[in-house]
Motif scaffolding. Structure first.
Motif, PDB file in Angstrom:
ATOM      1  N   GLY A   1       1.167  -1.148   0.448  1.00 27.19           N
ATOM      2  CA  GLY A   1      -0.070   0.388   0.534  1.00 27.19           C
ATOM      3  C   GLY A   1       0.918   1.163  -0.399  1.00 27.19           C
ATOM      4  O   GLY A   1       2.188   0.793   0.317  1.00 27.19           O
ATOM      5  N   SER A   2       0.301   2.297   0.126  1.00 22.08           N
ATOM      6  CA  SER A   2       0.803   3.647   0.467  1.00 22.08           C
ATOM      7  C   SER A   2       1.240   4.332   1.439  1.00 22.08           C
ATOM      8  O   SER A   2       2.076   5.530   1.662  1.00 22.08           O
ATOM      9  N   GLY A   3       0.747   3.294   2.083  1.00 22.63           N
ATOM     10  CA  GLY A   3       0.174   4.236   3.852  1.00 22.63           C
ATOM     11  C   GLY A   3       1.672   4.368   4.151  1.00 22.63           C
ATOM     12  O   GLY A   3       2.916   4.668   5.058  1.00 22.63           O
ATOM     13  N   ASP A   4       2.828   3.369   4.061  1.00 21.85           N
ATOM     14  CA  ASP A   4       4.221   3.293   4.677  1.00 21.85           C
ATOM     15  C   ASP A   4       5.437   3.730   3.080  1.00 21.85           C
ATOM     16  O   ASP A   4       6.475   3.386   3.628  1.00 21.85           O
ATOM     17  N   ASP A   5       4.957   4.197   2.249  1.00 22.53           N
ATOM     18  CA  ASP A   5       5.785   5.001   1.019  1.00 22.53           C
ATOM     19  C   ASP A   5       5.640   6.196   1.315  1.00 22.53           C
ATOM     20  O   ASP A   5       5.082   7.307   1.610  1.00 22.53           O
ATOM     21  N   PRO A   6       6.985   6.878   2.035  1.00 24.05           N
ATOM     22  CA  PRO A   6       7.011   8.190   2.112  1.00 24.05           C
ATOM     23  C   PRO A   6       7.300   8.952   1.280  1.00 24.05           C
ATOM     24  O   PRO A   6       6.463  10.319   0.972  1.00 24.05           O
ATOM     25  N   VAL A   7       7.805   8.849  -0.344  1.00 24.34           N
ATOM     26  CA  VAL A   7       6.848   9.718  -1.258  1.00 24.34           C
ATOM     27  C   VAL A   7       5.709   9.884  -1.416  1.00 24.34           C
ATOM     28  O   VAL A   7       5.343  10.946  -2.094  1.00 24.34           O
ATOM     29  N   ALA A   8       5.126   8.755  -0.960  1.00 24.75           N
ATOM     30  CA  ALA A   8       3.517   8.772  -1.249  1.00 24.75           C
ATOM     31  C   ALA A   8       2.907   9.564  -0.350  1.00 24.75           C
ATOM     32  O   ALA A   8       2.043  10.218  -1.025  1.00 24.75           O
ATOM     33  N   CYS A   9       3.021   9.251   0.048  1.00 33.35           N
ATOM     34  CA  CYS A   9       2.731  10.326   1.742  1.00 33.35           C
ATOM     35  C   CYS A   9       3.216  11.359   1.864  1.00 33.35           C
ATOM     36  O   CYS A   9       2.210  12.023   1.698  1.00 33.35           O
ATOM     37  N   ARG A  10       4.329  12.141   0.934  1.00 30.46           N
ATOM     38  CA  ARG A  10       4.867  13.562   1.018  1.00 30.46           C
ATOM     39  C   ARG A  10       3.911  13.759   0.059  1.00 30.46           C
ATOM     40  O   ARG A  10       3.212  14.810  -0.375  1.00 30.46           O
ATOM     41  N   ALA A  11       3.700  13.019  -1.318  1.00 29.88           N
ATOM     42  CA  ALA A  11       2.709  13.404  -2.916  1.00 29.88           C
ATOM     43  C   ALA A  11       1.324  13.750  -1.972  1.00 29.88           C
ATOM     44  O   ALA A  11       0.368  15.072  -2.111  1.00 29.88           O
ATOM     45  N   ALA A  12       0.637  12.705  -1.398  1.00 30.89           N
ATOM     46  CA  ALA A  12      -0.457  13.275  -0.775  1.00 30.89           C
ATOM     47  C   ALA A  12      -0.878  14.283   0.086  1.00 30.89           C
ATOM     48  O   ALA A  12      -1.970  14.964  -0.031  1.00 30.89           O
ATOM     49  N   CYS A  13       0.327  14.596   0.975  1.00 32.39           N
ATOM     50  CA  CYS A  13       0.282  15.945   1.627  1.00 32.39           C
ATOM     51  C   CYS A  13      -0.025  17.458   1.022  1.00 32.39           C
ATOM     52  O   CYS A  13      -0.445  18.108   1.242  1.00 32.39           O
ATOM     53  N   GLU A  14       1.072  16.719  -0.563  1.00 32.44           N
ATOM     54  CA  GLU A  14       1.006  17.827  -0.860  1.00 32.44           C
ATOM     55  C   GLU A  14      -0.662  18.528  -2.252  1.00 32.44           C
ATOM     56  O   GLU A  14      -0.645  19.397  -2.020  1.00 32.44           O
TER      57      GLU A  14
END
Length: 125
Positions: free
Chosen positions: A9-22
């Motif tokens: 999943g994307s919950g533990d992927d820092p790049v995906a989390c950063r993209a979601a925050c943006e």
């Protein structure tokens, strides 16, 4: 022996989390208002094209829209003509559809609608 477990999943992927925050930051800073305003321009413009005898119905929500034609050959002609003008909708059967990016400008949407109107006028003659 270390055991490495990846949950997926994307919950533990820092790049995906950063993209979601943006994405959330952009939405909070006016992007959602832009989508609403530009989407209204698109949907209202499509509705106006229903005056063409070639158009069965239009529909849309936000920056997604579609036009249904009475004839698949007309749809293919409109699709090919709008692609020649530099726009990239999808089309098949009797439906021309488009999913605009969130950053599309009102001027770009208006240019698309104007081009569709011109193409329909040419085909009606």
């Amino acid at each position: 022996d270390d055991l490495f477990v990846y949950a997926g999943g994307s919950g533990d992927d820092p790049v995906a989390c950063r993209a979601a925050c943006e994405v959330f930051r952009q939405l909070e800073n006016g992007l959602l208002d832009h989508i609403r305003e530009t989407g209204k321009l698109l949907v209202d413009g499509l509705k106006a094209l229903e005056s063409s005898p070639l158009v069965k119905v239009s529909r849309g929500i936000g920056l997604w829209g579609a036009i249904d034609f009475y004839d698949s050959a007309v749809c293919a002609k409109v699709g090919a003509a709008i692609v020649e003008r530099g726009f990239l909708p999808g089309y098949g059967g009797t439906t021309l559809f488009f999913r605009s990016p969130y950053v599309v400008t009102k001027a770009q949407v208006q240019a698309f609608l104007d081009a569709l109107g011109e193409i329909l006028n040419q085909l009606e003659q």
